[in-house]
Design a protein around this motif. Structure first.
Motif, short mmCIF file in Angstrom:
data_model
loop_
_atom_site.label_atom_id
_atom_site.label_comp_id
_atom_site.label_asym_id
_atom_site.label_seq_id
_atom_site.Cartn_x
_atom_site.Cartn_y
_atom_site.Cartn_z
N GLN A 429 46.90 44.00 45.68
CA GLN A 429 46.53 42.63 46.02
C GLN A 429 45.03 42.41 45.81
N LYS A 430 44.22 43.32 46.33
CA LYS A 430 42.77 43.20 46.23
C LYS A 430 42.30 43.19 44.78
N VAL A 431 42.82 44.15 43.97
CA VAL A 431 42.31 44.35 42.61
C VAL A 431 42.88 43.34 41.63
N THR A 432 44.19 43.19 41.62
CA THR A 432 44.81 42.36 40.58
C THR A 432 44.82 40.87 40.91
N GLN A 433 44.93 40.52 42.19
CA GLN A 433 45.00 39.11 42.57
C GLN A 433 43.64 38.53 42.95
N GLU A 434 42.87 39.29 43.73
CA GLU A 434 41.58 38.78 44.21
C GLU A 434 40.40 39.19 43.34
N GLU A 435 40.64 40.15 42.41
CA GLU A 435 39.57 40.69 41.55
C GLU A 435 38.38 41.15 42.41
N TYR A 436 38.73 41.84 43.47
CA TYR A 436 37.73 42.29 44.45
C TYR A 436 37.04 43.56 43.97
N LYS A 437 35.71 43.59 44.14
CA LYS A 437 34.92 44.80 43.87
C LYS A 437 34.20 45.19 45.15
N GLU A 438 34.35 46.44 45.53
CA GLU A 438 33.66 46.90 46.73
C GLU A 438 32.15 46.88 46.49
N PRO A 439 31.36 46.40 47.45
CA PRO A 439 29.91 46.24 47.25
C PRO A 439 29.18 47.58 47.15
N LEU A 440 28.10 47.55 46.40
CA LEU A 440 27.23 48.73 46.26
C LEU A 440 26.13 48.69 47.31
N PRO A 441 25.61 49.83 47.73
CA PRO A 441 24.51 49.83 48.71
C PRO A 441 23.23 49.24 48.11
N GLU A 442 22.41 48.65 48.95
CA GLU A 442 21.18 48.00 48.48
C GLU A 442 20.21 48.97 47.83
N ASP A 443 20.24 50.24 48.26
CA ASP A 443 19.27 51.19 47.71
C ASP A 443 19.73 51.84 46.40
N CYS A 444 20.88 51.42 45.87
CA CYS A 444 21.39 51.99 44.62
C CYS A 444 20.47 51.58 43.47
#
Length: 470
Positions: A429-444
């Motif tokens: 559901q997250k990947v295919t329907q919502e096109e959700y990407k988990e956030p990266l840390p600010e210090d990356c």
């Protein structure tokens, strides 16, 4: 302390150069060894001019010093003129050179970290030019062919040679008496050494293995830390193997060994071979592979908190190089098939090696499946591309593996578990329907953020531009 260590290393290198000029046989393999050492001395000379070095570099220098000691002893062997010594040393030549060359490759990776990016690339390129497995094979075959011709010539006057050795070396009297009777067997062994399948990965006898502590256990196998020819290795022993036909397992193994040779690389896990024990019923099967002290990337991220970005980036680079080598080895598309953080292993110096595909057909023919093998902290669906999640018949290709690799890079950068706590249905559901990407840390680091987001993009054409072809 470290300055004395570098002086020792420089002294050992000079001794090896001098011994090489005195070698009587195996000159091609000794010469290749010397070429590698000369390249390695470049960053060492740079280090000698530095006021101080960090602890990690000190460890690299310590291991390099021990490797050079072993290389010195090896080259010294081949300065001997005694033909009987050649006979007794003939049958482990390639194996010994291979182990030392692997240690020199490890040292090159460690020393390269001391250099700036541009200089590091130049250094590794120079080292790669003298570190070609294909050339090692040709050198070994040439040295063995020359040795074979030597023995053929010596066989014509074997009685005279026996008399000479009896007079000059009484301590080897018993061995010399057996040479006449064993000369035919000697030629058979030499022919076996000249067989390409005997170079590198091989079938290993049980007597050459020492098993130490158990590392882990699943329903189908046990993994041990062990020792093979004084090298620490991982030994995977299968329980209740489904195959009892030893000849079939052996044929499958050798067929895969020929394919594996194309993938040899410092960032791909080295496979030493397979061990078949016929002394029990049913036969016992084990696979012997390179040992990586820190375990998988997933285990490192879980156990070792607070590593520097330099270390995380080094791990990312190593993982990328391993997958790149796999993808670019042949014109025909070659994919891993299951890219996850558990398929990348990490050695003591955080050098990452791609694993999990080396002799999969051999392993599949031996292993009896068990439900306990499926217990995982991270479900494989967390790494699947949107297209793979949406199509049960989807066939993995290089672009979709770039997406999976992007999830592994996110895992390293975020020091977290991808889609933690979600089921396969929720991930879909997250990947295919919502096109959700988990956030990266600010210090990356910004460059790493761009790369990770390119790999994780939802458009297949953008995976292609992130792949190795561009």
């Amino acid at each position: 302390m470290w300055m004395e260590r570098m002086e020792t290393i420089a002294g050992l290198a000079k001794e090896i150069y001098s011994l090489y000029n005195q070698t009587q046989w195996n000159k091609k393999q000794c010469g290749r060894l010397v070429d590698r050492i000369k390249i390695l001395m470049l960053p060492v000379e740079f280090l000698q001019k530095q006021p101080q070095i960090n602890k990690d570099v000190g460890k690299v220098l310590e291991e390099l010093s021990q490797t050079l000691e072993n290389a010195k002893s090896l080259v010294a062997k081949y300065t001997s003129r005694g033909w009987w010594k050649k006979f007794f040393w003939a049958f482990n030549i390639m194996e010994t050179f291979e182990l030392i060359n692997e240690r020199l490759s490890d040292a090159a990776q460690g020393l390269s970290l001391l250099l700036q990016a541009e200089e590091r690339i130049k250094f590794l390129k120079k080292f790669e030019e003298v570190n070609q497995k294909k050339q090692d094979k040709k050198d070994a075959e040439a040295d063995l062919e020359e040795l074979k011709k030597y023995f053929e010539k010596a066989a014509d006057s074997i009685s005279d040679q026996v008399d000479i050795v009896h007079q000059d070396v009484k301590l080897v009297n018993e061995g010399v008496q057996q040479i006449g009777a064993n000369i035919t067997e000697m030629f058979k062994l030499l022919e076996k050494q000249l067989n390409p399948s005997a170079l590198g990965t091989t079938e290993i006898t049980k007597e050459t293995l020492k098993i130490h502590e158990k590392l882990m256990e699943t329903g189908s196998s046990s993994l041990y830390r062990g020792e093979y020819h004084k090298s620490i290795v991982a030994i995977k022993e299968f329980k209740n193997p489904q195959i009892t036909d030893v000849s079939l397992a052996r044929k499958t193994f050798w067929r895969e060994v020929r394919t594996m040779k194309k993938f040899e690389h410092p960032n791909i896990l080295h496979m030493y071979g397979i061990c078949i024990d016929n002394s029990c019923a049913p036969p016992s099967f084990s696979i012997v592979m390179e040992y990586c002290e820190r375990g998988t990337i997933r285990e490192v991220l879980k156990k070792e908190q607070g590593l520097t970005w330099e270390t995380y980036i080094r791990m990312s680079e190593g993982a990328a190089l391993g997958l790149y080598r796999l993808h670019q080895t042949t014109e025909k598309s070659v994919v891993h098939g299951n890219i996850t953080s558990s398929k990348f292993l990490v050695d003591l110096r955080y050098c990452v090696k791609l694993a999990g595909f080396e002799i999969s057909r051999t392993e599949s023919s031996i292993k009896r499946m068990s439900n306990t093998d499926n217990q995982k902290e991270v479900h494989d669906s967390a790494y699947l591309s949107p297209q793979a999640l949406g199509n049960i018949n989807f066939i993995q290709d290089k672009p979709s593996e770039i997406y999976s690799f992007g999830i592994v890079l996110w895992e390293i950068a975020a020091r977290s578990t991808p889609f933690k706590g979600l089921t396969t249905e929720q991930i879909f559901q997250k990947v295919t329907q919502e096109e959700y990407k988990e956030p990266l840390p600010e210090d990356c680091p910004e460059d790493l953020q761009v790369l990770i987001n390119q790999c994780r993009d939802y458009a297949p054409e953008l995976w292609q531009t992130s792949s190795w072809g561009s």
